[in-house]
Design a protein around this motif. Structure first.
Motif, PDB file in Angstrom:
ATOM      1  N   HIS A 160       1.067  -1.008   0.208  1.00 39.51           N
ATOM      2  CA  HIS A 160      -0.240  -0.340   0.176  1.00 39.51           C
ATOM      3  C   HIS A 160       1.092   0.965   0.330  1.00 39.51           C
ATOM      4  N   VAL A 161       0.583   2.584  -0.453  1.00 39.15           N
ATOM      5  CA  VAL A 161       1.027   3.456  -0.341  1.00 39.15           C
ATOM      6  C   VAL A 161       0.146   4.483   0.077  1.00 39.15           C
ATOM      7  N   LEU A 162       0.502   5.742   0.737  1.00 39.03           N
ATOM      8  CA  LEU A 162      -0.441   5.958   1.521  1.00 39.03           C
ATOM      9  C   LEU A 162       0.313   7.390   1.867  1.00 39.03           C
ATOM     10  N   GLU A 163      -0.252   8.305   0.617  1.00 38.98           N
ATOM     11  CA  GLU A 163      -0.410  10.043   0.617  1.00 38.98           C
ATOM     12  C   GLU A 163      -1.677  10.959   1.840  1.00 38.98           C
ATOM     13  N   GLN A 164      -0.484  11.169   2.553  1.00 38.31           N
ATOM     14  CA  GLN A 164      -0.864  12.308   3.662  1.00 38.31           C
ATOM     15  C   GLN A 164      -0.703  13.899   2.669  1.00 38.31           C
ATOM     16  N   GLN A 165      -2.261  14.224   3.137  1.00 41.79           N
ATOM     17  CA  GLN A 165      -2.216  15.342   2.451  1.00 41.79           C
ATOM     18  C   GLN A 165      -1.716  17.082   3.831  1.00 41.79           C
ATOM     19  N   ALA A 166      -1.733  16.673   4.819  1.00 40.32           N
ATOM     20  CA  ALA A 166      -1.072  17.599   6.034  1.00 40.32           C
ATOM     21  C   ALA A 166       0.024  18.386   5.675  1.00 40.32           C
ATOM     22  N   PRO A 167       1.052  19.691   5.963  1.00 45.53           N
ATOM     23  CA  PRO A 167       1.809  19.798   5.162  1.00 45.53           C
ATOM     24  C   PRO A 167       2.571  19.361   5.957  1.00 45.53           C
ATOM     25  N   ARG A 168       4.219  19.714   5.598  1.00 44.40           N
ATOM     26  CA  ARG A 168       5.036  19.437   6.997  1.00 44.40           C
ATOM     27  C   ARG A 168       6.220  20.779   6.824  1.00 44.40           C
ATOM     28  N   PRO A 169       6.291  21.338   8.522  1.00 43.39           N
ATOM     29  CA  PRO A 169       6.567  20.541  10.161  1.00 43.39           C
ATOM     30  C   PRO A 169       5.015  20.450  10.428  1.00 43.39           C
ATOM     31  N   ARG A 170       5.051  19.240  11.287  1.00 41.97           N
ATOM     32  CA  ARG A 170       3.736  18.825  11.812  1.00 41.97           C
ATOM     33  C   ARG A 170       4.511  18.863  13.005  1.00 41.97           C
ATOM     34  N   ASP A 171       3.441  19.250  14.159  1.00 41.58           N
ATOM     35  CA  ASP A 171       3.880  18.635  15.683  1.00 41.58           C
ATOM     36  C   ASP A 171       2.794  18.275  16.487  1.00 41.58           C
ATOM     37  N   LEU A 172       2.810  17.908  17.365  1.00 41.99           N
ATOM     38  CA  LEU A 172       2.083  16.909  17.729  1.00 41.99           C
ATOM     39  C   LEU A 172       0.789  17.258  17.709  1.00 41.99           C
ATOM     40  N   SER A 173       0.125  18.231  17.619  1.00 44.88           N
ATOM     41  CA  SER A 173      -1.463  19.066  17.011  1.00 44.88           C
ATOM     42  C   SER A 173      -1.668  18.203  16.216  1.00 44.88           C
ATOM     43  N   PHE A 174      -0.787  17.302  15.386  1.00 42.59           N
ATOM     44  CA  PHE A 174      -1.723  16.198  13.855  1.00 42.59           C
ATOM     45  C   PHE A 174      -2.011  15.120  14.673  1.00 42.59           C
ATOM     46  N   LEU A 175      -1.622  14.142  15.825  1.00 41.86           N
ATOM     47  CA  LEU A 175      -1.591  13.525  16.141  1.00 41.86           C
ATOM     48  C   LEU A 175      -3.333  13.807  16.722  1.00 41.86           C
ATOM     49  N   GLU A 176      -3.698  14.916  16.817  1.00 40.01           N
ATOM     50  CA  GLU A 176      -5.573  14.960  17.606  1.00 40.01           C
ATOM     51  C   GLU A 176      -6.304  15.085  16.741  1.00 40.01           C
ATOM     52  N   THR A 177      -5.716  15.133  15.190  1.00 39.78           N
ATOM     53  CA  THR A 177      -6.284  14.883  13.888  1.00 39.78           C
ATOM     54  C   THR A 177      -7.133  13.940  13.296  1.00 39.78           C
ATOM     55  N   ALA A 178      -8.432  14.383  12.796  1.00 40.18           N
ATOM     56  CA  ALA A 178      -9.127  12.483  12.007  1.00 40.18           C
ATOM     57  C   ALA A 178      -7.946  12.489  11.131  1.00 40.18           C
ATOM     58  N   GLU A 179      -7.264  13.422   9.859  1.00 40.99           N
ATOM     59  CA  GLU A 179      -6.047  12.538   9.009  1.00 40.99           C
ATOM     60  C   GLU A 179      -5.313  11.791   9.909  1.00 40.99           C
ATOM     61  N   PHE A 180      -5.129  12.189  11.050  1.00 42.30           N
ATOM     62  CA  PHE A 180      -4.284  11.141  11.698  1.00 42.30           C
ATOM     63  C   PHE A 180      -4.519   9.746  11.820  1.00 42.30           C
ATOM     64  N   ARG A 181      -5.536  10.033  12.525  1.00 43.15           N
ATOM     65  CA  ARG A 181      -6.642   8.904  13.114  1.00 43.15           C
ATOM     66  C   ARG A 181      -7.081   7.628  12.114  1.00 43.15           C
ATOM     67  N   HIS A 182      -7.473   8.533  10.978  1.00 43.53           N
ATOM     68  CA  HIS A 182      -7.936   7.876   9.726  1.00 43.53           C
ATOM     69  C   HIS A 182      -6.231   7.066   8.952  1.00 43.53           C
ATOM     70  N   ASN A 183      -5.083   7.360   8.853  1.00 46.56           N
ATOM     71  CA  ASN A 183      -4.345   6.773   8.262  1.00 46.56           C
ATOM     72  C   ASN A 183      -3.601   5.769   9.775  1.00 46.56           C
ATOM     73  N   GLU A 184      -3.791   6.153  10.724  1.00 45.43           N
ATOM     74  CA  GLU A 184      -3.088   5.340  11.905  1.00 45.43           C
ATOM     75  C   GLU A 184      -3.366   3.860  11.766  1.00 45.43           C
ATOM     76  N   ARG A 185      -5.118   4.112  11.442  1.00 46.18           N
ATOM     77  CA  ARG A 185      -6.011   2.903  11.220  1.00 46.18           C
ATOM     78  C   ARG A 185      -6.044   2.064  10.446  1.00 46.18           C
ATOM     79  N   LEU A 186      -5.256   2.613   9.481  1.00 46.21           N
ATOM     80  CA  LEU A 186      -5.165   2.300   7.712  1.00 46.21           C
ATOM     81  C   LEU A 186      -4.104   1.108   7.480  1.00 46.21           C
ATOM     82  N   LEU A 187      -2.874   2.365   8.530  1.00 49.56           N
ATOM     83  CA  LEU A 187      -1.711   1.512   8.613  1.00 49.56           C
ATOM     84  C   LEU A 187      -1.678   0.434   9.486  1.00 49.56           C
TER      85      LEU A 187
END
Length: 259
Positions: A218-245
């Motif tokens: 699988h190849v996962l493309e992320q949308q959130a720009p870098r650099p990211r901080d700890l607040s990214f870990l609370e986003t819907a994108e992070f939770r969705h991508n973590e579950r997918l991986l």
């Protein structure tokens, strides 16, 4: 524009002394553009380290090709490799451990030290130039090892689980620092990691490998720009991508156990 680094349908097998052939990588393709950060995750024993040895030009593929700007560069290294352990020489200071690659490439020690001195603040090592490894914390040692890698000024950085042996707080601090450094300086990085949140925090794109012989599952493309901080870990994108991986990795593990 051609990608900076291309892995084109690479396969790798090893032949034992008795003639038995063991395929480790079946078919892997990936790309890295200038300034991108990509991660490779997969089950234990999937062939991630073998892939890195191919990228570091420590071995050659059985099939397929690894190219830089679309060309093979025999004898012209395009990557700098940071292994899992810092491998600092205990009798050398921070400045000399960090500059050892420059010296081995022919630079005079005083010039290597001058170059390292310019970068010590960037790596949060100011005032530590003459310190020996036993005087450093684990996080400092890893920053010295990363400085040793970056200062070689190669187009591609290969990071093999650089923070895997550190405690949770130190690891998190270094992940955030690395995220800022790579985005600020436009570093082009390939990371191997077993840490899914780390891959998501740092990467533009994550490649998931199957069990051995490895393919890209699988190849996962992320949308959130870098650099990211700890607040990214609370986003819907992070939770969705973590579950997918995690779903991909656990499915791959189950398939391996059933094989």
């Amino acid at each position: 524009m051609k990608p900076l680094l291309t892995v084109d349908h690479v396969a790798k097998s090893f032949t034992a002394p008795d003639g038995r052939i063991t395929p480790v990588i079946a078919d892997i393709s990936l790309e890295l553009a200038a300034g991108e950060f990509i991660s490779v995750v997969g089950p234990s024993g999937a062939g991630k380290s073998t892939l890195f040895h191919l990228l570091a030009e420590q071995t050659s593929p059985t099939a397929g090709a690894v190219t830089f700007h679309g060309e093979r560069r025999a004898g012209q290294p395009f990557s700098a490799y940071m292994p899992q352990k810092d491998l600092l020489l205990p009798w050398l200071s921070v400045q000399d451990n960090a500059g050892i690659g420059l010296e081995l490439s022919g630079m005079r020690r005083r010039d290597a030290r001058r170059r390292i001195a310019e970068l010590l603040p960037t790596f949060r090592l100011e005032g530590r130039a003459t310190a020996l490894p036993f005087e450093l914390s684990g996080g400092m040692r890893q920053r010295v090892a990363l400085l040793r890698t970056v200062v070689q000024n190669r187009p591609v950085l290969l990071l093999d689980e650089p923070f895997g042996a550190l405690d949770y707080l130190t690891r998190t601090e270094l992940q955030l620092w690395l995220s800022q450094l790579c985005a600020r300086d436009g570093l082009s990085v390939v990371l191997i990691t077993h840490d899914v949140p780390e891959a998501l925090l740092l990467s533009d794109r994550v490649y998931v490998l199957s069990n051995r012989p490895a393919t890209v599952r699988h190849v996962l493309e992320q949308q959130a720009p870098r650099p990211r901080d700890l607040s990214f870990l609370e986003t819907a994108e992070f939770r969705h991508n973590e579950r997918l991986l995690l779903d991909e990795l656990t499915a791959s593990t189950r398939e391996g156990l059933a094989a």
